[in-house]
Write a protein that holds these residues in place. Sequence first.
Motif, PDB file in Angstrom:
ATOM      1  N   THR A  23      -2.643   1.935   5.027  1.00 40.51           N
ATOM      2  CA  THR A  23      -1.372   1.632   4.379  1.00 40.51           C
ATOM      3  C   THR A  23      -0.973   0.166   4.521  1.00 40.51           C
ATOM      4  OG1 THR A  23      -0.205   2.270   6.379  1.00 40.51           O
ATOM      5  CG2 THR A  23      -0.460   3.958   4.682  1.00 40.51           C
ATOM      6  N   VAL A  24      -1.715  -0.584   5.341  1.00 38.92           N
ATOM      7  CA  VAL A  24      -1.209  -1.918   5.654  1.00 38.92           C
ATOM      8  C   VAL A  24      -1.139  -2.789   4.413  1.00 38.92           C
ATOM      9  CG1 VAL A  24      -3.421  -2.994   6.296  1.00 38.92           C
ATOM     10  CG2 VAL A  24      -1.296  -3.811   7.306  1.00 38.92           C
ATOM     11  N   GLN A  25      -2.110  -2.643   3.510  1.00 38.83           N
ATOM     12  CA  GLN A  25      -2.075  -3.476   2.308  1.00 38.83           C
ATOM     13  C   GLN A  25      -0.859  -3.163   1.459  1.00 38.83           C
ATOM     14  OE1 GLN A  25      -5.727  -3.271   0.183  1.00 38.83           O
ATOM     15  NE2 GLN A  25      -6.463  -5.169   1.112  1.00 38.83           N
ATOM     16  N   GLY A  26      -0.619  -1.845   1.289  1.00 39.81           N
ATOM     17  CA  GLY A  26       0.540  -1.445   0.510  1.00 39.81           C
ATOM     18  C   GLY A  26       1.824  -1.935   1.147  1.00 39.81           C
ATOM     19  N   ARG A  27       1.897  -1.805   2.484  1.00 37.52           N
ATOM     20  CA  ARG A  27       3.112  -2.228   3.184  1.00 37.52           C
ATOM     21  C   ARG A  27       3.314  -3.725   3.030  1.00 37.52           C
ATOM     22  NH1 ARG A  27       2.537  -1.212   8.775  1.00 37.52           N
ATOM     23  NH2 ARG A  27       0.413  -0.451   8.615  1.00 37.52           N
ATOM     24  N   ARG A  30       4.404  -4.535  -0.470  1.00 29.48           N
ATOM     25  CA  ARG A  30       5.827  -4.263  -0.680  1.00 29.48           C
ATOM     26  C   ARG A  30       6.671  -5.350  -0.009  1.00 29.48           C
ATOM     27  NH1 ARG A  30       6.346   1.076   1.688  1.00 29.48           N
ATOM     28  NH2 ARG A  30       4.103   1.230   1.449  1.00 29.48           N
ATOM     29  N   ALA A  31       6.229  -5.787   1.177  1.00 24.95           N
ATOM     30  CA  ALA A  31       6.980  -6.842   1.862  1.00 24.95           C
ATOM     31  C   ALA A  31       6.969  -8.109   1.025  1.00 24.95           C
ATOM     32  CB  ALA A  31       6.386  -7.096   3.241  1.00 24.95           C
ATOM     33  N   SER A  32       5.827  -8.426   0.425  1.00 25.63           N
ATOM     34  CA  SER A  32       5.805  -9.685  -0.307  1.00 25.63           C
ATOM     35  C   SER A  32       6.561  -9.552  -1.625  1.00 25.63           C
ATOM     36  CB  SER A  32       4.370 -10.177  -0.519  1.00 25.63           C
ATOM     37  OG  SER A  32       3.719  -9.377  -1.460  1.00 25.63           O
ATOM     38  N   VAL A  33       6.601  -8.341  -2.191  1.00 19.71           N
ATOM     39  CA  VAL A  33       7.450  -8.141  -3.374  1.00 19.71           C
ATOM     40  C   VAL A  33       8.901  -8.403  -3.004  1.00 19.71           C
ATOM     41  CG1 VAL A  33       8.396  -6.383  -4.933  1.00 19.71           C
ATOM     42  CG2 VAL A  33       5.922  -6.539  -4.583  1.00 19.71           C
TER      43      VAL A  33
ATOM     44  N   PRO B 105      -1.443  -9.790  11.258  1.00 11.36           N
ATOM     45  CA  PRO B 105      -0.627  -9.672  12.475  1.00 11.36           C
ATOM     46  C   PRO B 105       0.014  -8.290  12.580  1.00 11.36           C
ATOM     47  CG  PRO B 105      -0.096 -11.680  11.288  1.00 11.36           C
ATOM     48  CD  PRO B 105      -1.055 -10.932  10.427  1.00 11.36           C
ATOM     49  N   THR B 106       0.415  -7.731  11.447  1.00 10.81           N
ATOM     50  CA  THR B 106       1.039  -6.407  11.444  1.00 10.81           C
ATOM     51  C   THR B 106       0.107  -5.365  12.070  1.00 10.81           C
ATOM     52  OG1 THR B 106       1.738  -7.112   9.262  1.00 10.81           O
ATOM     53  CG2 THR B 106       2.364  -4.916   9.933  1.00 10.81           C
ATOM     54  N   LEU B 107      -1.121  -5.372  11.602  1.00 12.77           N
ATOM     55  CA  LEU B 107      -2.088  -4.394  12.064  1.00 12.77           C
ATOM     56  C   LEU B 107      -2.467  -4.664  13.516  1.00 12.77           C
ATOM     57  CD1 LEU B 107      -3.243  -2.060  10.595  1.00 12.77           C
ATOM     58  CD2 LEU B 107      -5.200  -3.456   9.912  1.00 12.77           C
ATOM     59  N   LEU B 108      -2.603  -5.949  13.824  1.00 11.95           N
ATOM     60  CA  LEU B 108      -2.939  -6.327  15.195  1.00 11.95           C
ATOM     61  C   LEU B 108      -1.923  -5.769  16.172  1.00 11.95           C
ATOM     62  CD1 LEU B 108      -4.448  -8.166  17.314  1.00 11.95           C
ATOM     63  CD2 LEU B 108      -2.670  -9.849  16.820  1.00 11.95           C
ATOM     64  N   ARG B 109      -0.625  -5.885  15.809  1.00  8.74           N
ATOM     65  CA  ARG B 109       0.417  -5.478  16.748  1.00  8.74           C
ATOM     66  C   ARG B 109       0.490  -3.966  16.894  1.00  8.74           C
ATOM     67  NH1 ARG B 109       3.938  -9.513  13.846  1.00  8.74           N
ATOM     68  NH2 ARG B 109       3.244 -11.506  14.679  1.00  8.74           N
ATOM     69  N   SER B 110      -0.098  -3.216  15.958  1.00  9.10           N
ATOM     70  CA  SER B 110      -0.164  -1.771  16.187  1.00  9.10           C
ATOM     71  C   SER B 110      -1.271  -1.445  17.190  1.00  9.10           C
ATOM     72  CB  SER B 110      -0.374  -1.030  14.869  1.00  9.10           C
ATOM     73  OG  SER B 110      -1.684  -1.265  14.394  1.00  9.10           O
ATOM     74  N   THR B 132       9.386   7.447  17.428  1.00 13.69           N
ATOM     75  CA  THR B 132       8.479   7.547  16.283  1.00 13.69           C
ATOM     76  C   THR B 132       8.577   6.346  15.348  1.00 13.69           C
ATOM     77  OG1 THR B 132      10.175   8.819  15.141  1.00 13.69           O
ATOM     78  CG2 THR B 132       8.445  10.064  16.254  1.00 13.69           C
ATOM     79  N   SER B 133       9.462   5.385  15.691  1.00 13.76           N
ATOM     80  CA  SER B 133       9.684   4.284  14.746  1.00 13.76           C
ATOM     81  C   SER B 133       8.393   3.527  14.451  1.00 13.76           C
ATOM     82  CB  SER B 133      10.761   3.340  15.275  1.00 13.76           C
ATOM     83  OG  SER B 133      10.400   2.853  16.544  1.00 13.76           O
ATOM     84  N   GLY B 134       7.607   3.239  15.510  1.00 12.81           N
ATOM     85  CA  GLY B 134       6.379   2.476  15.301  1.00 12.81           C
ATOM     86  C   GLY B 134       5.427   3.202  14.377  1.00 12.81           C
ATOM     87  N   LEU B 135       5.358   4.518  14.548  1.00 11.08           N
ATOM     88  CA  LEU B 135       4.470   5.292  13.692  1.00 11.08           C
ATOM     89  C   LEU B 135       4.933   5.223  12.241  1.00 11.08           C
ATOM     90  CD1 LEU B 135       4.218   8.311  16.102  1.00 11.08           C
ATOM     91  CD2 LEU B 135       2.334   6.826  15.464  1.00 11.08           C
ATOM     92  N   ARG B 136       6.244   5.385  12.052  1.00 14.03           N
ATOM     93  CA  ARG B 136       6.752   5.357  10.683  1.00 14.03           C
ATOM     94  C   ARG B 136       6.570   3.972  10.069  1.00 14.03           C
ATOM     95  NH1 ARG B 136      12.050   6.358  11.064  1.00 14.03           N
ATOM     96  NH2 ARG B 136      12.033   6.645  13.321  1.00 14.03           N
ATOM     97  N   PHE B 137       6.797   2.917  10.895  1.00 18.17           N
ATOM     98  CA  PHE B 137       6.546   1.558  10.383  1.00 18.17           C
ATOM     99  C   PHE B 137       5.095   1.424   9.933  1.00 18.17           C
ATOM    100  CE2 PHE B 137       9.934  -0.127  13.526  1.00 18.17           C
ATOM    101  CZ  PHE B 137      10.932   0.227  12.646  1.00 18.17           C
ATOM    102  N   ASN B 138       4.208   2.165  10.582  1.00 21.97           N
ATOM    103  CA  ASN B 138       2.794   2.035  10.270  1.00 21.97           C
ATOM    104  C   ASN B 138       2.323   3.032   9.211  1.00 21.97           C
ATOM    105  OD1 ASN B 138       1.251  -0.049  11.872  1.00 21.97           O
ATOM    106  ND2 ASN B 138       2.581   0.817  13.436  1.00 21.97           N
ATOM    107  N   GLY B 139       3.273   3.672   8.565  1.00 24.95           N
ATOM    108  CA  GLY B 139       2.902   4.497   7.417  1.00 24.95           C
ATOM    109  C   GLY B 139       2.607   5.954   7.740  1.00 24.95           C
ATOM    110  N   VAL B 140       2.830   6.371   9.015  1.00 31.12           N
ATOM    111  CA  VAL B 140       2.587   7.775   9.340  1.00 31.12           C
ATOM    112  C   VAL B 140       3.748   8.607   8.805  1.00 31.12           C
ATOM    113  CG1 VAL B 140       2.320   9.444  11.190  1.00 31.12           C
ATOM    114  CG2 VAL B 140       1.260   7.190  11.388  1.00 31.12           C
ATOM    115  N   ARG B 141       3.440   9.624   8.003  1.00 31.45           N
ATOM    116  CA  ARG B 141       4.493  10.459   7.426  1.00 31.45           C
ATOM    117  C   ARG B 141       4.387  11.901   7.917  1.00 31.45           C
ATOM    118  NH1 ARG B 141       6.455   6.716   6.829  1.00 31.45           N
ATOM    119  NH2 ARG B 141       6.868   5.320   5.095  1.00 31.45           N
ATOM    120  N   ARG B 142       3.187  12.304   8.336  1.00 31.19           N
ATOM    121  CA  ARG B 142       2.956  13.708   8.660  1.00 31.19           C
ATOM    122  C   ARG B 142       3.800  14.113   9.866  1.00 31.19           C
ATOM    123  NH1 ARG B 142      -0.986  16.759  11.163  1.00 31.19           N
ATOM    124  NH2 ARG B 142      -2.181  14.980  11.907  1.00 31.19           N
TER     125      ARG B 142
END
Lengths: 300, 282
Positions: A23-27, A30-33, B105-110, B132-142
Motif C-alpha cells: 500500500t505504500v505507493q498508493g499512500r 495520495r499524500a502527494s496528491v 522513509p515511510t516504509l523504513l519507519r514501519s 492500532t494506529s500504526g497498523l492503520r497508517f500502514n494500510g492494514v484494514r482487516r
Amino acid sequence: MTLMALDPIIARRIEIHSIAERTVQGRERRASVAVWACRACLIVVLIPLVAILFYVASRGIAAWNWAFFSHLPTPAGIPGGGVSNAIVGSLIIDGVAAAAAVPFGVAGGLFLAESDGPVAGALRFAADVLSGLPSITIGIFAYAVIVKIQGHFSAVSASFALGVLMLPVIMRASETAIRSVPRELLEGGLSLGARRATVARKVVLPAALPGLITGVLLGIARAAGETAPLLFTVIGSQYWNLSPTKPMGALPLVVFQNGIQAYPDLVKTAWGAALFLVVMILVLSVGSRLVAARLRKVRR
Amino acid sequence: MTDPMIKPELAPGVAAEPELVPPPSPMPVMQLRDVSVAFSGRPAVRNVSFDIPENEVTALIGPSGSGKTTLLRSLNRMHDLVRGAEVSGSILLGDIDVYGGSISPTLLRSRVGMVFQRPNPFPTMSIYDNVTSGLRFNGVRRKALLEEAAESALIAAALWDSVKNRMKAHASTLSGGEQQRLCIARALAVEPRVLLMDEPTSSLDPVATKRIEELLGELKDRVSIVIVTHNMQQAMRVSDTCAFLLMGEDRAGELVEYAATTKLFGEPDDPRTADYVNGRFG
Ligand SMILES: Nc1ncnc2c1ncn2[C@@H]1O[C@H](COP(=O)(O)OP(=O)(O)OP(=O)(O)O)[C@@H](O)[C@H]1O
Ligand SMILES: [Mg+2]
C-alpha cells in the motif's frame, strides 16, 4: 523462547509488512496528491494578490519621481505636484495611533492570556466584536466624540479612530503569542520567588516577543490602509501641516479623492499613493517577519 | 546476576578457557558505517561505525550532548524532518541501504520503530485506536489482524491486563508509566524489526522504570532494541551490547568504544570509558 511461540509473530510481521509494502505507493501517491492540492490552493490565493500588486506597481511607478515625494499637491493640470504632505501626514497619524494602541493592546493581551475570569471573557468578547465592526462606524464615532466637540477636523481624531481599529487586533494577537509561551516558564520564574508581574516582564514577554512584534505590525498594517475613518476625522489637506490638532493630508485620502477625478495627472498621483501604501505595508510585514526570525535565532 | 564490575578470579594453575571458535555471529540487523550527522554544517556526530546485533538490546551511553539522540534518530531517518540536518555515511537495515533510495522513509519507519523520552500517546484516540494506529497508517484494514496485533502488542508491553476492559477509554486516562507502555505497544504492533528508544524511562518513577526494564528482556525475541540511557545501572541491567559516545574535537560526538556490556563495564579497553562508567567524569 521456542520457535513455536515465535511463529505467529513472524507470520504476522510478514503479513503486516507486506501490506505496508503493497500500500505504500498508493499512500504516498495520495499524500502527494494532497500536497499538490495544497499548492493549487496556494496559487489560487496568490493569483489575485500578485495581480493586484503587479497592477498597482505598474500604474503607480509612473507617478514616482522626485517631486512626488518632495512637493505639495498642485491644482489639476499644473505639473510637478507631489504628495509629501500626505506621506508625512500618514506617518504621523499612523505613528500616533500605534504609539497609543500598542501599550494598551499588549497589556490587554497579557491580561487575557493570564486570566480566565469573567472580566477577561467580557474583554475578549468586546475585542472580537470591535475587530468585526466596519471601520466606518468607528469613523463616525470619532467624528461625534472628537471632531464635533473640537469643532474642526484634526489628525488626532484620525489617530484615535485608527488606534481603536488596531487595538483588538493587537490584543488578540498578543494573547495568542503570550499563550504560546510554555507555562513551565512562568512557573519556573514564580518558583524562584519572583512576583508574577516580574516574571511576565522578564521572562514571559521576552519569550513571546517575536509573536508580539508580528501581532503589533499586523494591527498597524490593518489600520494604515483604512480610508473611511479618515474621511470623518482628518478630511485631508493640500498644505503642509505638522500640528496634530489640524487637518492633514493622508495617503488613503489621496487615493480616494484623486482616483475618481477626470484629470489624468490626479489619477496618476492616486496610483502613486496607492503603491506607496502597498510598499509601506509590505515593508512592515516583511520587516516584522525578519525581526521575528532574527529574535528566534538569537534565542537558540 | 553476576556483577560485571568484579573480574572473576581464576584458580592458580588453571588457564583461562581458551577462546575457541567464536560462536557463529548471526548477521547484524543494522550496520552503521562512518555515520556522521551535522546540523547546518555543524557536526554533531562524526564517523560512527558499529553493528546492531539482531534480537539483542544495544545501549547507547555517553554524556549529555555526545550525540546519542542524534545518532538514534538517524537510524529511522527522523532527521529528514529537521531543516539543516544532514546525515552521511551508510546505514544498512539487513541488506537495505536506509538512505539509499530503495526504501521510502515511510516504509523504513514501519520496520524501525521509535519510543520517545516523554510518553506521547495520541490524545484524541482511544487506547485501542492508539495501539492500532500504526497498523492503520500502514494500510492494514482487516479487523481480525488489527485486534490480534493489538492484543499481542499489549500483552508484550505488559499492559493487556489493565486495559483489556477499557479499550475504548481515552489514552490520557492512563498513568505516565502506562502511557509509555502504551507507546511501546503502539510501536510493537507494527512488528518492527528494530525498536529505537530514547531514554524511555527518564520521565517515569522507579516502579514504572523497573517494569519497562523487565519488558526489554522479554521483547528481545521479538524485536532488536537500541536504547539511549543516562543511567549506567540501567545500561548494565538491560543491554547485551553497549556503545559509548563522547564529544571529540569541536564537540562532535564520536564512538569511543563498542563492546559487550559486560566487557565495556568490566574491563573497557579505553581509559575514557573506564572513567565514564565509573562516574569519574561526564
Ligand atoms: N535539531 C538540532 N539542531 C541543531 N543542533 C542540534 C539539533 N539536535 C541536536 N543538536 C546538537 O547536536 C549535539 C548532540 O545532541 P544530542 O541531543 O544528540 O545529544 P544527547 O547525547 O542525546 O544528549 P542528552 O544526553 O542530553 O540527551 C548537541 O550539541 C546539540 O546541540
Ligand atoms: Mg538525548
